[in-house]
Design an enzyme around this catalytic site. Structure first.
Site, short mmCIF file in Angstrom:
data_model
loop_
_atom_site.label_atom_id
_atom_site.label_comp_id
_atom_site.label_asym_id
_atom_site.label_seq_id
_atom_site.Cartn_x
_atom_site.Cartn_y
_atom_site.Cartn_z
N GLY A 1 1.22 -1.12 0.01
CA GLY A 1 -0.21 0.03 -0.07
C GLY A 1 0.72 1.63 -0.33
N GLY A 2 0.04 2.32 0.17
CA GLY A 2 1.48 4.04 0.65
C GLY A 2 2.26 4.04 1.30
CG MET A 3 0.86 4.80 5.39
SD MET A 3 2.03 6.44 5.45
CE MET A 3 2.71 5.98 6.57
N GLY A 4 3.75 1.35 3.29
CA GLY A 4 4.19 -0.15 3.14
C GLY A 4 3.74 -1.49 2.99
CB VAL B 1 1.02 -6.40 5.10
CG1 VAL B 1 0.50 -6.65 6.09
CG2 VAL B 1 0.50 -4.65 4.89
CE LYS C 1 1.38 -0.16 7.04
NZ LYS C 1 0.00 1.21 7.98
CG ASP D 1 -6.02 5.70 4.40
OD1 ASP D 1 -6.48 7.05 3.38
OD2 ASP D 1 -5.00 5.30 4.33
#
Length: 494
Positions: free
Chosen positions: A18-21, A23, A38, A137
């Protein structure tokens, strides 16, 4: 890939990105059970301060989610560990699919099922809001449906916890395009009502199979959220009035959580919600001219956070023909690289105005024709030419130089991503204006050319956009050079 974290967790395989990292599927060697972990993705071009901020944001996610671990509709966070200089969040492993994946693979869901999902999401948000946590979010990718019938809200990656210092000093606006509430895009203080709007956008996709707001790129989608109404629902049936009430642009006119809960419950049970709230009425008429160039400039300025201007620059005027600066002298001044360190110069304050960086003559040169009309606003100054050409200028500031640099990197990445939609886009870093700048040009399918230039000086960024029948490449660069000169003139004295 096999890797041991903190001497306890063995990474086994990648579950998603995803945009933040990223998984990962992992195994807890101490408790002998599988977990999800994550990993935060840290962009290589971030400076040390920005990397530290992203790390703190991840720790904030863990703290926020850990406070909510007892709720049945919120993914449980077990642990957070530091390894290789970055944090990793250990969560329960969910056997299920995300809502966006379900819609992508199976198609739109029936209104009753979507209402049932929404009711569980609303319960989770209510629990978070009661404890002072905003999700910020909410989107289909952060809603998980398990094989045993649970609805889970996950990824509090940009949550705000009451009492924590806000991580907004760079001015960066976090969230997912199309799911960020209008008040957040406008730079206003947000609250639980912003999560409700995002809930509405999420349910819209689930029942319609398409997003409520569309555009060729992230910036255009955010501009659509601000400037337009959502596409009329076609499959939502009894959910239509609920979606309308949740997607109201003004938070004070949006439905309350209690109202939304009752209405969703009625639809989930096969009924029709009894909506008695006053009609939201028709939106106020807007001036024509919100074409892609202006919407793009506005949305990009909002991506970076709006911290805007109130005072006109002394000795200048707007694009209405009054006396202004000399075009030639502006270009000459901006073309000379700064010889002193930017850190040694004072930061810009609030005395900036987007309509004061180009003179009327410079605007006409950019448009390539006579100036037909202009629309002046503090966030963005828009101009229309007689041959349907259009230009926009947006100038914004953030408190620190590091924050402005981080914003410049984010905006540059947004423009580079245009290549996914427009393979023939020309992207250039060669224009010399300010302390760093770049320009791009592309042509929309069967439509106008779009040229853009972005430049940064100290803690201020300017975005100039043009659309029209000619390429506008040279004109946008000249306008950028002039804008840089105007900003340098407006820099406060020591």
């Amino acid at each position: 890939m096999t890797m041991m974290l903190a001497g306890r967790y063995t990474l086994m395989s990648q579950l998603g990105q995803g945009g933040m990292g990223t998984v990962w599927l992992a195994f807890d060697e101490l408790l002998r059970q599988q977990v999800a972990i994550k990993e935060v993705r840290l962009p290589a071009d971030l400076n040390e301060a920005a990397r530290a901020e992203l790390t703190e944001r991840t720790l904030r996610e863990a703290r926020a989610a850990a406070r909510l671990r007892s709720h049945p509709s919120i993914v449980t966070v077990h642990d957070v560990v530091m390894d290789s200089g970055r944090p990793w969040i250990v969560m329960e492993l969910v056997n299920g699919r995300s809502l966006d994946r379900i819609v992508r693979e199976d198609g739109p869901l029936p209104p009753a099922q979507v209402a049932w999902i929404g009711r569980h999401m609303l319960d989770a948000l209510a629990a978070a809001h009661t404890m002072g946590v905003l999700h910020r979010d909410v989107k289909p990718g952060n809603v998980l449906l398990t094989q045993d019938g649970r609805v889970l809200l996950t990824d509090f990656g940009i949550a705000t916890v009451a009492g924590d210092a806000a991580l907004t000093q760079t001015g960066l606006l976090n969230g997912s395009p199309g799911y960020i509430a209008p008040e957040r895009l406008r730079g206003e203080a947000d609250g639980p009502q912003a999560d409700l709007w995002s809930l509405g956008a999420t349910l819209y996709l689930a029942v319609e199979g398409r997003t409520a707001y569309t555009g060729p790129n992230a910036a255009a989608v955010m501009a659509a959220v601000l400037l337009h109404e959502p596409e009329p629902p076609r499959r939502a049936g009894p959910l239509v009035p609920v979606l309308v009430a949740l997607l109201e642009k003004q938070p004070q006119r949006r439905c309350t959580p209690a109202q939304a809960s009752a209405w969703l419950q009625a639809v989930a049970q096969g009924g029709v919600p009894q909506i008695t709230r006053p009609s939201a009425g028709r939106p106020a008429p807007r001036r024509r001219g919100a074409v892609v160039g202006g919407a793009l400039a506005l949305a990009l300025s909002l991506v970076a956070g709006t911290v805007l201007w109130a005072v006109n620059r002394p000795g200048t005027s707007g694009p209405t023909g009054e006396p202004g600066r000399s075009t030639t002298s502006s270009a000459t001044q901006a073309a000379k690289p700064a010889t002193s360190s930017p850190a040694a110069k004072p930061l810009f304050g609030t005395g900036l105005h987007s309509c004061r960086v180009l003179t009327a003559g410079q605007v006409r040169t950019l448009l390539g024709s006579g100036l037909k009309e202009d629309h002046q606003a503090r966030a963005i100054c828009q101009y229309r030419g007689v041959n349907e050409s259009y230009a926009a200028v947006s100038v914004y500031r953030v408190p620190t130089v590091d924050g402005a640099k981080a914003n410049f990197v984010a905006i540059k990445q947004t423009y580079q991503d245009y290549r996914d939609e427009y393979p023939d886009v020309t992207f250039s870093r060669t224009p010399v204006a300010g302390e760093e700048s770049f320009a791009s040009v592309y042509r929309m399918e069967n439509g106008p050319y779009v040229a853009n230039m972005v430049l940064r000086i100290s803690n201020v960024t300017a975005i100039l956009s043009y659309s029209g029948p000619r390429s506008g490449t040279k004109a946008i660069v000249r306008a950028g050079v002039s804008a840089a000169a105007a900003l340098e003139e407006a820099r406060p004295a020591r």
